[in-house]
Design a protein around this motif. Structure first.
Motif, PDB file in Angstrom:
ATOM      1  N   TYR A 162      16.624  15.314 -12.586  1.00 39.67           N
ATOM      2  CA  TYR A 162      15.297  15.394 -13.656  1.00 39.67           C
ATOM      3  C   TYR A 162      14.704  16.557 -13.981  1.00 39.67           C
ATOM      4  N   ASP A 166      23.104  25.687  -3.817  1.00 39.29           N
ATOM      5  CA  ASP A 166      23.237  25.271  -2.416  1.00 39.29           C
ATOM      6  C   ASP A 166      22.579  26.229  -1.463  1.00 39.29           C
ATOM      7  N   TRP A 202      16.611  11.963 -15.590  1.00 39.70           N
ATOM      8  CA  TRP A 202      15.497  12.014 -16.684  1.00 39.70           C
ATOM      9  C   TRP A 202      14.667  13.125 -17.171  1.00 39.70           C
ATOM     10  N   LYS A 242      26.549  25.086 -14.092  1.00 39.29           N
ATOM     11  CA  LYS A 242      27.821  24.752 -13.992  1.00 39.29           C
ATOM     12  C   LYS A 242      28.143  23.466 -13.383  1.00 39.29           C
ATOM     13  N   GLY A 243      27.613  22.172 -14.030  1.00 40.05           N
ATOM     14  CA  GLY A 243      27.533  20.909 -13.461  1.00 40.05           C
ATOM     15  C   GLY A 243      26.452  20.120 -13.712  1.00 40.05           C
ATOM     16  N   SER A 244      26.057  18.786 -13.326  1.00 42.22           N
ATOM     17  CA  SER A 244      25.215  17.948 -13.503  1.00 42.22           C
ATOM     18  C   SER A 244      23.810  18.342 -13.102  1.00 42.22           C
ATOM     19  N   ASN A 263      25.974  16.032 -16.764  1.00 42.25           N
ATOM     20  CA  ASN A 263      25.235  15.135 -17.273  1.00 42.25           C
ATOM     21  C   ASN A 263      23.708  15.635 -16.920  1.00 42.25           C
ATOM     22  N   GLN A 278      16.838   8.885 -18.679  1.00 40.61           N
ATOM     23  CA  GLN A 278      15.863   8.314 -19.720  1.00 40.61           C
ATOM     24  C   GLN A 278      15.120   9.462 -20.111  1.00 40.61           C
ATOM     25  N   PRO A 337      24.980  22.835  -9.155  1.00 37.53           N
ATOM     26  CA  PRO A 337      23.472  22.151  -9.331  1.00 37.53           C
ATOM     27  C   PRO A 337      23.508  20.874  -8.927  1.00 37.53           C
ATOM     28  N   ARG A 338      24.825  20.079  -8.450  1.00 38.82           N
ATOM     29  CA  ARG A 338      24.631  18.886  -7.569  1.00 38.82           C
ATOM     30  C   ARG A 338      23.599  17.857  -8.407  1.00 38.82           C
ATOM     31  N   SER A 339      23.270  17.696  -9.514  1.00 34.54           N
ATOM     32  CA  SER A 339      22.353  16.679 -10.155  1.00 34.54           C
ATOM     33  C   SER A 339      21.102  16.817  -9.409  1.00 34.54           C
ATOM     34  N   ARG A 340      20.382  18.183  -8.902  1.00 32.91           N
ATOM     35  CA  ARG A 340      19.173  18.476  -8.232  1.00 32.91           C
ATOM     36  C   ARG A 340      18.192  18.175  -9.336  1.00 32.91           C
ATOM     37  N   HIS A 341      17.045  17.857  -8.982  1.00 36.82           N
ATOM     38  CA  HIS A 341      15.863  17.972 -10.037  1.00 36.82           C
ATOM     39  C   HIS A 341      15.206  19.186 -10.160  1.00 36.82           C
ATOM     40  N   PRO A 359      17.593   5.105 -22.029  1.00 36.12           N
ATOM     41  CA  PRO A 359      16.321   4.393 -22.609  1.00 36.12           C
ATOM     42  C   PRO A 359      15.314   5.470 -23.049  1.00 36.12           C
ATOM     43  N   ARG A 360      14.268   5.244 -24.291  1.00 41.65           N
ATOM     44  CA  ARG A 360      13.356   6.043 -24.607  1.00 41.65           C
ATOM     45  C   ARG A 360      13.556   7.379 -24.626  1.00 41.65           C
TER      46      ARG A 360
END
Lengths: 304, 228
Positions: free
Chosen positions: B57, B7, B76, B52-54, B73, B95, B33-37, B114-115
């Motif tokens: 990419y 953040d 990609w 500490k979180g998702s 989680n 993916q 991390p808030r799903s940041r790439h 996938p893949r």
């Protein structure tokens, strides 16, 4: 690339604010244009039309022509027209509330024939607002954030096929079907043939964009008796290319994903809402805390 | 232990700090991390990082060492082109997990999209759940191990990559064939599974390898090519 997303609430709420935040988080996927399909309260007694007039200086005279064509098509203004407040802009985005007796296809065709007019949406509930630029730019000019409703779609575009302008930005309205809209991430390779077949049935298209074809294709399938889900499932075999699209009708949002599972889609939900987007970080703008997500594979159809 | 906050820091600033700390062998915790790439790209050993979180990419991509745990989680391409190191994802991944992986180990406790293991060139990918459409596509070397099912198209256009599936195979890719793994191979994958802390149970292991019909053009096998 392109980023797409949608949100559906159990009670009417701040879909405008949520979709702007989601599209801001997907900004890196494209800033050619950004658009929103917003489903507000259903109004039996009127249709809302969203238009773009390309010459703001001649807006008043154009509105008179627009009203005359409306009356020819059996309609009338229910309230006086309103438009965006960007007075220094070259173009103007007009919102009309018209009588439900209006012949939608006839008046749309007549308005476009006036020249310098684009018809972005028609619906008892649906309003499509789209413009060039990123989510913050579009939201600031068009007041997206204050919009409340039940569900909506968002799109940020990185153009791969057709022009970068407002008319080719997403979402698209499935002309002439009121309240049907689409956002799409991908390319349809057989769209020209499908489009010719639909044109032979009398449909007219407002852009050269392949995504507009999908929305009309689905709405036409539903008109011929397919359910929403059946129409989406049928499109996976009938459309060729790589695609993940969200199609919205007043009842909700549907997802269809192609046979190659290239274009991503993730969703998450809680008691108040379901939210779906190309990337998880857009979902996290609406659901800030860690939450279980679902991702989708090849040839999947989901209805929310 | 050092804490870094997504953040507060941009991905670039965070990665620079993270690399320096890990090179010194530090234990690092990344908050929000808030799903940041692009978090934790090109990590060196011998340090350790916990997200500490998702994450989004390419987390852990291009790494040359160290260990990383994602407590959520991943999007990609987690561990893409990693040369060496260890990544564990507690949740599921999108993916192309371990795409072009060259060495090291990527462990996914949930499902993979996938893949998975596309164009893998070495190393090991272990997935506790299922692997998605076209997993192991064009893999050249290394091992992709799925404890659960494999979706359609597994092992399409394989080179010398090896895919081990403990669950059901819903459909093979072009030129992929199923063979029975040897007792030594089963011992090896079970020791990998035990080493990464996953549950050992009796599984009907299937090994997917190249049928080698696509390796050389033979006009008598034209039908194989027409499917490509």
């Amino acid at each position: 690339m392109c980023g797409i997303g949608g949100v559906k609430l159990t009670q009417p709420g701040p879909i405008g604010e949520e979709l702007v935040q989601m599209m801001s988080a997907l900004r890196h996927r494209g800033t050619d244009s950004t658009g929103f399909a917003l489903y507000g309260p259903w109004r039996d007694d009127r249709l809302i039309a969203r238009l773009r007039v390309d010459n703001r200086e001649r807006l008043q005279s154009k509105l008179k022509e627009i009203e005359a064509e409306l009356q020819n098509a059996g309609g009338a203004f229910v309230t006086p027209p309103t438009w965006d407040k960007a007075d220094n802009a070259k173009d103007a985005f007009v919102r009309l509330e018209v009588a439900p007796t209006t012949d939608v296809e006839r008046v749309t065709t007549a308005w476009i024939a006036l020249g310098g007019v684009e018809a972005h949406s028609f619906g008892h509930s649906l309003e499509i607002v789209k413009d060039v630029g990123d989510a913050q730019t579009v939201a600031a000019r068009h007041g997206i954030r204050s919009f409340t409703g039940t569900h909506g779609l968002g799109h940020c575009r990185l153009a791969t096929e057709t022009e970068v302008d407002v008319a080719h930005g997403h979402p698209f309205w499935a002309r002439p079907f009121p309240d049907v809209s689409i956002v799409h991430n991908g390319q349809i390779t057989n769209y020209y043939k499908s489009r010719r077949l639909l044109e032979q049935d009398g449909y007219q298209f407002s852009s050269d964009n392949d995504s507009e074809l999908i929305s009309v294709f689905i709405a036409d399938q539903m008109k011929h008796g397919k359910s929403f889900e059946e129409a989406l499932r049928y499109s996976i075999g009938a459309l060729d290319g790589v695609f993940t699209y969200l199609l919205s009708i007043p009842a909700g949002i549907g997802l269809a994903k192609d046979r190659l599972a290239i274009k991503p889609m993730i969703s998450a939900k809680n008691e108040q809402l379901v939210v779906m987007a190309t990337e998880e970080q857009a979902i996290r703008q609406v659901l800030r805390e860690e939450i279980a997500t679902t991702s989708y594979g090849q040839s999947e159809v989901v209805i929310w | 232990m050092v804490t870094l906050d997504v953040d507060v820091l941009s991905p670039r600033a965070l990665n620079e700090k993270l690399r320096a700390l890990m090179a010194q062998g530090e234990e690092v915790v990344v908050e929000n991390p808030r799903s940041r790439h692009n978090l934790g790209v090109a990590l060196p050993g011998p340090g350790h990082v916990t997200f500490k979180g998702s994450v989004g990419y390419y987390c852990g991509g291009l790494s040359s060492g160290g260990t990383a745990v994602v407590e959520g989680n991943a999007g990609w391409g987690i561990g893409e082109s990693m040369a060496s190191g260890f990544i564990r994802v507690r949740g599921s991944v999108g993916q192309s997990v371990g795409a072009s992986l060259r060495g090291g180990t990527v462990v996914v406790e949930g499902d993979a999209g996938p893949r998975a293991g596309v164009a893998q060139k070495g190393g090991v990918v272990v997935v506790g759940g299922s692997i998605g459409f076209l997993s192991g596509f064009m893999a050249q070397r290394g091992k992709l191990i799925a404890l659960g099912d494999a979706a359609d198209g597994v092992g399409d256009s394989l080179y010398e990559g090896n895919i081990f599936v403990g669950g059901n195979i819903h459909g093979l890719g072009i030129d992929a064939v199923i063979i029975k793994p040897t007792a030594e191979e089963i011992d090896e994958i079970e020791s990998i599974i035990a080493e990464v802390g996953m549950r050992l149970e009796i599984r009907d292991w299937k090994k997917v390898v190249a049928g080698r019909k696509l390796w050389y053009f033979d006009k008598r096998e034209g039908q194989t090519w027409l499917k490509v």
